[in-house]
Write an enzyme that holds these catalytic residues in place. Structure first.
Site, PDB file in Angstrom:
ATOM      1  N   ASP A 114      11.296   2.074 -11.227  1.00  0.00           N
ATOM      2  CA  ASP A 114      11.831   1.092 -10.286  1.00  0.00           C
ATOM      3  C   ASP A 114      12.756   0.150 -11.027  1.00  0.00           C
ATOM      4  O   ASP A 114      12.662   0.010 -12.256  1.00  0.00           O
ATOM      5  CB  ASP A 114      10.647   0.289  -9.695  1.00  0.00           C
ATOM      6  CG  ASP A 114      11.034  -0.602  -8.531  1.00  0.00           C
ATOM      7  OD1 ASP A 114      10.163  -1.362  -8.062  1.00  0.00           O
ATOM      8  OD2 ASP A 114      12.197  -0.532  -8.082  1.00  0.00           O
ATOM      9  N   CYS A 117       7.240   2.714   1.412  1.00  0.00           N
ATOM     10  CA  CYS A 117       6.292   1.708   0.933  1.00  0.00           C
ATOM     11  C   CYS A 117       6.343   0.434   1.759  1.00  0.00           C
ATOM     12  O   CYS A 117       7.382   0.095   2.333  1.00  0.00           O
ATOM     13  CB  CYS A 117       6.601   1.371  -0.530  1.00  0.00           C
ATOM     14  SG  CYS A 117       5.276   0.465  -1.329  1.00  0.00           S
TER      15      CYS A 117
HETATM   16  O1  LIG Z   1       7.231  -3.998  -1.688  1.00  0.00           O
HETATM   17  C1  LIG Z   1       6.728  -5.059  -2.074  1.00  0.00           C
HETATM   18  O2  LIG Z   1       6.693  -6.105  -1.384  1.00  0.00           O
HETATM   19  C2  LIG Z   1       6.087  -5.132  -3.427  1.00  0.00           C
HETATM   20  C3  LIG Z   1       5.439  -6.313  -3.807  1.00  0.00           C
HETATM   21  C4  LIG Z   1       4.842  -6.397  -5.064  1.00  0.00           C
HETATM   22  C5  LIG Z   1       4.867  -5.304  -5.925  1.00  0.00           C
HETATM   23  C6  LIG Z   1       5.494  -4.111  -5.544  1.00  0.00           C
HETATM   24  C7  LIG Z   1       6.104  -4.019  -4.301  1.00  0.00           C
HETATM   25  N1  LIG Z   1       6.741  -2.856  -3.910  1.00  0.00           N
HETATM   26  C8  LIG Z   1       6.655  -1.713  -4.753  1.00  0.00           C
HETATM   27  C9  LIG Z   1       7.304  -0.485  -4.269  1.00  0.00           C
HETATM   28  O3  LIG Z   1       6.794   0.613  -4.496  1.00  0.00           O
HETATM   29  C10 LIG Z   1       8.680  -0.564  -3.666  1.00  0.00           C
HETATM   30  O4  LIG Z   1       8.844   0.501  -2.776  1.00  0.00           O
HETATM   31  C11 LIG Z   1       9.691  -0.460  -4.803  1.00  0.00           C
HETATM   32  O5  LIG Z   1       9.584  -1.605  -5.629  1.00  0.00           O
HETATM   33  C12 LIG Z   1      11.113  -0.327  -4.275  1.00  0.00           C
HETATM   34  O6  LIG Z   1      11.401  -1.426  -3.439  1.00  0.00           O
HETATM   35  P1  LIG Z   1      12.863  -1.534  -2.758  1.00  0.00           P
HETATM   36  O7  LIG Z   1      13.846  -1.774  -3.878  1.00  0.00           O
HETATM   37  O8  LIG Z   1      12.711  -2.682  -1.825  1.00  0.00           O
HETATM   38  O9  LIG Z   1      13.118  -0.227  -2.068  1.00  0.00           O
END
Ligand SMILES: O=C(O)c1ccccc1NCC(=O)[C@H](O)[C@H](O)COP(=O)(O)O
Length: 230
Positions: free
Chosen positions: A131, A8
């Site tokens: 999440d 993502c």
């Molecule tokens: O990734 C972002 O910046 C974000 C911003 C606002 C809402 C959602 C967002 N990401 C969502 C996702 O699907 C991420 O992959 C998920 O939250 C996991 O993130 P991480 O812990 O950094 O792998």
């Protein structure tokens, strides 16, 4: 068990190619302006056209209104809409009906009580993204690089269509799979060298760690209700 892998917050041709070449099943583009991973509709269109036919394209939105969603759907032509805000069950159903696209609904998990909404959302969304809840004071609803206690999912319906997310990287994803046997895995921060800067080597290592995971056969037998002698 084939695990669906989503990378993502991609925003460059090079890192998108790294994810595609490494075998990502889904690639996500973020439409949340405060995010270091945010892309414009036109930029996302360019990247989506690069990914089309190679991986499913996920448009990630947060509490977006219909007009803004319509602009993304028309410009980017995503395969999925990811709803990562406080969208109600009814709003999720309405979006799915109005835009005719599969919906990935994110739910924030920190404690057992946060699992209460899973059934209702699973009834209207095509897949859930479980999440970690954003830490106190976070400016982003996701993409924070924090994880939750995966054992909270021990009693989850084995047939639930979901993706595990939150603080996953090449170093911990095998353990996350060993604990949850999740059918899907999602990551953003864990494949970056800095916020918003995806790292091709980390992407490759992350996907390799997932593809290299071999589930414990006893876990599968336990899921099937077979008593396993210790
Ligand atoms: O990734 C972002 O910046 C974000 C911003 C606002 C809402 C959602 C967002 N990401 C969502 C996702 O699907 C991420 O992959 C998920 O939250 C996991 O993130 P991480 O812990 O950094 O792998």
């Amino acid at each position: 068990m084939t695990v669906t892998v989503k990378i993502c917050g991609l925003s460059t041709e090079e890192t998108l190619d790294a994810a595609l070449d490494a075998g990502a099943d889904m690639v996500g583009f973020v439409f949340f302006p405060k995010s270091p991973r945010a892309v414009s509709n036109e930029r996302a269109r360019q990247l989506a056209d690069q990914a089309r036919g190679k991986a499913e394209i996920v448009a990630l939105t947060v509490d977006m209104d219909d007009a803004a969603l319509a602009a993304i759907v028309e410009t980017v032509r995503p395969d999925w809409l990811q709803l990562h805000g406080g969208e109600s069950v009814e709003r999720v159903a309405e979006i799915r009906r109005r835009f005719g696209l599969p919906v990935l609904k994110a739910l924030g998990i920190r404690e057992a009580a946060d699992l209460a909404g899973i059934g209702a959302y699973a009834a209207v969304a095509d897949r859930l993204l479980l999440d970690a809840k954003p830490p106190k004071g976070a400016t982003l609803p996701g993409g924070n690089g924090v994880s939750f206690d995966w054992h909270l999912l021990d009693a989850l319906d084995p047939g639930l269509a979901y993706m595990l997310s939150g603080g996953l990287d090449a170093g911990n994803v095998a353990q996350a799979l060993a604990v949850t046997h999740s059918p899907g895995i999602d990551a953003s921060s864990g494949v970056e060298s800095a916020p918003g800067i995806k790292d091709p080597d980390r992407i490759r290592a992350f996907i390799a760690a997932i593809r290299g995971f071999r589930p414990n056969p006893d876990h599968s037998r336990a899921l099937a209700g077979e008593r396993i002698s210790s």
